[in-house]
Scaffold this motif. Structure first.
Motif, PDB file in Angstrom:
ATOM      1  N   SER A 100      54.893  42.893  63.852  1.00 26.90           N
ATOM      2  CA  SER A 100      55.617  41.903  62.959  1.00 26.90           C
ATOM      3  C   SER A 100      55.970  40.553  64.220  1.00 26.90           C
ATOM      4  O   SER A 100      55.398  40.874  65.185  1.00 26.90           O
ATOM      5  CB  SER A 100      57.088  42.366  62.749  1.00 26.90           C
ATOM      6  N   GLY A 101      56.552  39.750  63.821  1.00 27.05           N
ATOM      7  CA  GLY A 101      56.760  38.717  64.843  1.00 27.05           C
ATOM      8  C   GLY A 101      57.075  37.467  63.859  1.00 27.05           C
ATOM      9  O   GLY A 101      57.257  37.315  62.669  1.00 27.05           O
ATOM     10  N   GLY A 102      57.430  36.239  64.538  1.00 31.39           N
ATOM     11  CA  GLY A 102      57.589  34.826  64.062  1.00 31.39           C
ATOM     12  C   GLY A 102      57.918  34.180  65.038  1.00 31.39           C
ATOM     13  O   GLY A 102      57.922  34.149  66.369  1.00 31.39           O
ATOM     14  N   GLY A 103      58.683  32.840  64.820  1.00 30.20           N
ATOM     15  CA  GLY A 103      59.309  32.059  65.673  1.00 30.20           C
ATOM     16  C   GLY A 103      60.263  32.654  66.423  1.00 30.20           C
ATOM     17  O   GLY A 103      61.017  33.478  66.073  1.00 30.20           O
ATOM     18  N   SER A 104      60.305  32.149  67.708  1.00 32.28           N
ATOM     19  CA  SER A 104      61.809  32.521  68.680  1.00 32.28           C
ATOM     20  C   SER A 104      62.720  32.100  68.230  1.00 32.28           C
ATOM     21  O   SER A 104      62.874  31.290  67.380  1.00 32.28           O
ATOM     22  CB  SER A 104      61.548  32.393  70.013  1.00 32.28           C
ATOM     23  N   GLY A 105      63.870  32.600  68.657  1.00 33.34           N
ATOM     24  CA  GLY A 105      65.485  31.896  68.097  1.00 33.34           C
ATOM     25  C   GLY A 105      66.171  32.622  67.218  1.00 33.34           C
ATOM     26  O   GLY A 105      67.083  32.588  66.916  1.00 33.34           O
ATOM     27  N   HIS A 106      65.294  33.963  66.788  1.00 29.34           N
ATOM     28  CA  HIS A 106      65.868  34.909  65.696  1.00 29.34           C
ATOM     29  C   HIS A 106      66.194  36.325  66.263  1.00 29.34           C
ATOM     30  O   HIS A 106      66.517  37.290  65.745  1.00 29.34           O
ATOM     31  CB  HIS A 106      64.997  35.229  64.752  1.00 29.34           C
ATOM     32  N   GLU A 107      66.235  36.244  67.763  1.00 25.40           N
ATOM     33  CA  GLU A 107      66.578  37.556  68.479  1.00 25.40           C
ATOM     34  C   GLU A 107      67.853  38.252  68.119  1.00 25.40           C
ATOM     35  O   GLU A 107      68.921  37.540  67.677  1.00 25.40           O
ATOM     36  CB  GLU A 107      66.845  36.939  69.966  1.00 25.40           C
ATOM     37  N   PRO A 108      67.961  39.515  67.875  1.00 28.08           N
ATOM     38  CA  PRO A 108      66.881  40.553  68.521  1.00 28.08           C
ATOM     39  C   PRO A 108      65.572  40.628  67.981  1.00 28.08           C
ATOM     40  O   PRO A 108      64.778  41.175  68.390  1.00 28.08           O
ATOM     41  CB  PRO A 108      67.772  41.955  68.515  1.00 28.08           C
ATOM     42  N   SER A 109      65.598  40.056  66.509  1.00 27.32           N
ATOM     43  CA  SER A 109      64.363  40.130  65.898  1.00 27.32           C
ATOM     44  C   SER A 109      63.398  39.137  66.841  1.00 27.32           C
ATOM     45  O   SER A 109      63.745  37.954  67.068  1.00 27.32           O
ATOM     46  CB  SER A 109      64.307  39.738  64.464  1.00 27.32           C
TER      47      SER A 109
END
Length: 592
Positions: free
Chosen positions: A53-62
């Motif tokens: 999975s993945g995507g843009g940063s800024g959604h951590e811990p996802s």
């Protein structure tokens, strides 16, 4: 809005945060070039379906912190709030996970993610990898009418899809079974968020337009600062009541996406990043009480914590999973949710045995290369004229960047102009360093690689798909000198290929509103100047046009009248530059 940061350089911030995951979990490694967190090679990971999975940063811990035994096999990170490129995702599929049992790619419903991850999946399939993709759209904050072709956005409920699919894969299920259960979970999810303020992205200027008034809350806010359904002044009980109604009221036909009526319901209360642990506890209590008293729902599992953020967003989201029968003859959704995992982002500690194993293995093999030897073609052009025209078009895009950025700040997230300029700069450097030949197909094929490496986000994916299709179409053209008709025919086929991956059509307020008129005019007249003017007129017509795709969907109606679509305007600048003209909104185009 909190605009103070310890790390103000967004690139340094993303890279150092990814590195930290390898420090807190010894079972994962980092491919820093492609920004991929992946499980280190181990016997337990070898004979199971890999989940990426993945995507843009800024959604951590996802998403990176969900990589580990029993959860994700790898996660691919983009820059802040921007999808990773298709090449990053392809590298993850082909070189950072085991593919023996197949690969399931899960993405949230955002255009850039779908295009880039989708393109990587298609390339992996073409290379012989068994790969499938599941798109998660759980947000009900924007209803059917406003969401239109875009559909539901993906937000925090996505982590439940990852947990359930990851547990099933860890128990040896087939790719078909894992995909089926992941899709079933996504189809039974509803989520909605709320925030007391927008967030500030490090490295960007602060916009006063992003602030909410004291006591005001944005209901249905997305995880990239997108607007929701409304702004209102409500206390917590009133807010929770309204949010639960959007999730559960079957009389609200605009939002009744899932009938949550099973005997088992899972509740996830997620911190968007800026709510204190103390306050999140109070919010969770209020949600659980109202679920019982107002809806007769007593969740069988309650998860409360930080799972998917919007940087330091001062808000929270509520997700409900309608637990249904998986019909695969194996563990239930609840059993899969309870199945042990080892990832720092989930509420399960790293076990003692992992620390003491001192596993230092990494994957040093390079991504599987696509054929680097470009086939020569019999389609030719005057190399000097080709380079001059292309240079003029690229310089026009670079010159238009401030204007495109200004437009995108009004109706988007402000990164369209920078993305187009980044790609134009890279291609310009390429042709200045490498003198173009007369082989049209070879030259366009080289440009495709540059675009894929330099542009991320939705625009990067759209241009990469269009150019890849253009190469294929040009290679199928009759040998000889490439005429305007040759280009028009090839571009028309490219538009048809692009339409398979995006529902965007003329009138949807996208770059397509410039692209299609250009192609149609070039095919009809064979005149580049006329075609470029048609592209400009198409871009101008987007002013006042309602957006039905992309993040502009969530912008207020009145703002559409202020500016044309940024992507269409930027593309029109390129076409006019090709024709030796420049873009001037006030006076019309004029010769450079």
């Amino acid at each position: 809005m909190a605009a103070k940061h310890f790390i103000n350089d967004p690139t340094l911030l993303v890279n150092s945060a990814l590195e930290s995951l390898t420090l807190t979990n010894p079972s994962v490694a980092l491919d820093s070039k492609n920004k991929i967190i992946y499980r280190r090679p181990s016997p337990s990971a070898k004979h199971q379906v890999s989940i990426i999975s993945g995507g843009g940063s800024g959604h951590e811990p996802s998403f990176g912190a969900f990589v580990g035994n029993g959860l994700l096999s790898a996660a691919v990170a983009g820059s802040i709030f921007a999808s990773p490129s298709a090449e990053q995702v392809r590298a993850a599929i082909t070189s950072r996970v085991d593919t023996e049992r197949g690969v399931l790619v899960t993405v949230m419903n955002y255009t850039g993610d779908i295009l880039n991850f989708g393109m990587a999946v298609e390339k992996a399939k073409a290379a012989g990898v068994a790969a499938e993709m599941v798109v998660v759209g759980d947000d009900v904050g924007v209803g059917r009418a406003k969401g239109g072709k875009v559909g539901r956005r993906g937000i925090a409920g996505t982590v439940l899809v990852h947990k359930i699919a990851g547990a099933l894969a860890a128990q040896g299920a087939s790719l078909e079974q894992v995909q089926k259960v992941a899709k079933l979970t996504a189809e039974n999810l509803v989520s909605v968020g709320a925030s007391l303020d927008h967030v500030h992205v490090p490295g960007r200027q602060v916009s006063s337009k992003q602030h909410l008034d004291d006591g005001e809350v944005e209901i249905g806010m997305g995880i990239h600062n997108e607007a929701g359904s409304e702004q209102a002044k409500l206390d917590l009980p009133q807010l929770v009541k309204k949010m639960l109604a959007q999730l559960l009221d079957q009389n609200d036909k605009d939002r009744a996406f899932v009938n949550v009526n099973s005997n088992e319901v899972v509740l996830l209360v997620n911190n968007l990043g800026g709510v204190s642990v103390l306050e999140l506890g109070g919010i969770t209590t209020e949600v659980v009480k109202q679920l019982g008293s107002g809806w007769g729902i007593s969740p069988v599992r309650i998860l409360s914590g930080t799972y998917m953020t919007s940087l330091n967003g001062l808000g929270f989201s509520i997700s409900l999973l309608n637990v249904v029968n998986t019909d695969i003859g194996g563990p239930s959704m609840i059993q899969l949710l309870d199945y042990p995992c080892e990832a720092t982002g989930w509420a399960a500690p790293i076990v003692k045995e992992t620390w003491e194993t001192h596993n230092t293995a990494t994957r040093d093999d390079a991504p599987q290369d696509e054929s680097t030897e470009m086939k020569k073609s019999d389609l030719t052009t005057d190399a000097e004229s080709f380079a001059a025209s292309l240079t003029s078009g690229l310089k026009a895009v670079i010159a238009a960047e401030p204007e495109v950025t200004r437009y995108d700040t009004v109706v988007g997230d402000g990164d369209c102009g920078i993305g187009l300029k980044r790609g134009a700069d890279a291609v310009l450097r390429h042709i200045q360093k490498n003198t173009p030949t007369s082989d049209v197909v070879a030259e366009v094929e080289k440009i495709v690689t540059v675009v894929e490496d330099s542009m991320d986000g939705t625009s990067g994916a759209l241009f990469a798909i269009l150019l890849n299709a253009l190469v294929h179409s040009l290679r199928s053209a009759n040998p000889g000198e490439a005429t305007a008709q040759t280009w028009a025919t090839a571009l028309k086929h490219s538009c048809e290929a692009l339409s398979k991956y995006t529902p965007a059509r003329p009138g949807d307020r996208t770059l397509v509103d410039s692209l299609y008129p250009f192609v149609e005019s070039l095919e009809k007249t064979g005149d580049l100047v006329n075609a470029a003017d048609a592209a400009k007129q198409g871009a101008l017509k987007t002013k006042g046009m309602h957006a039905v795709l992309g993040r502009a969907v969530y912008v207020g109606e009145s703002r559409y009248d202020e500016v044309p679509d940024p992507g269409a305007w930027g593309l029109a600048a390129f076409f006019l530059g090709l024709a030796g003209l420049q873009l001037n909104e006030d006076d019309g185009w004029e010769a450079i």
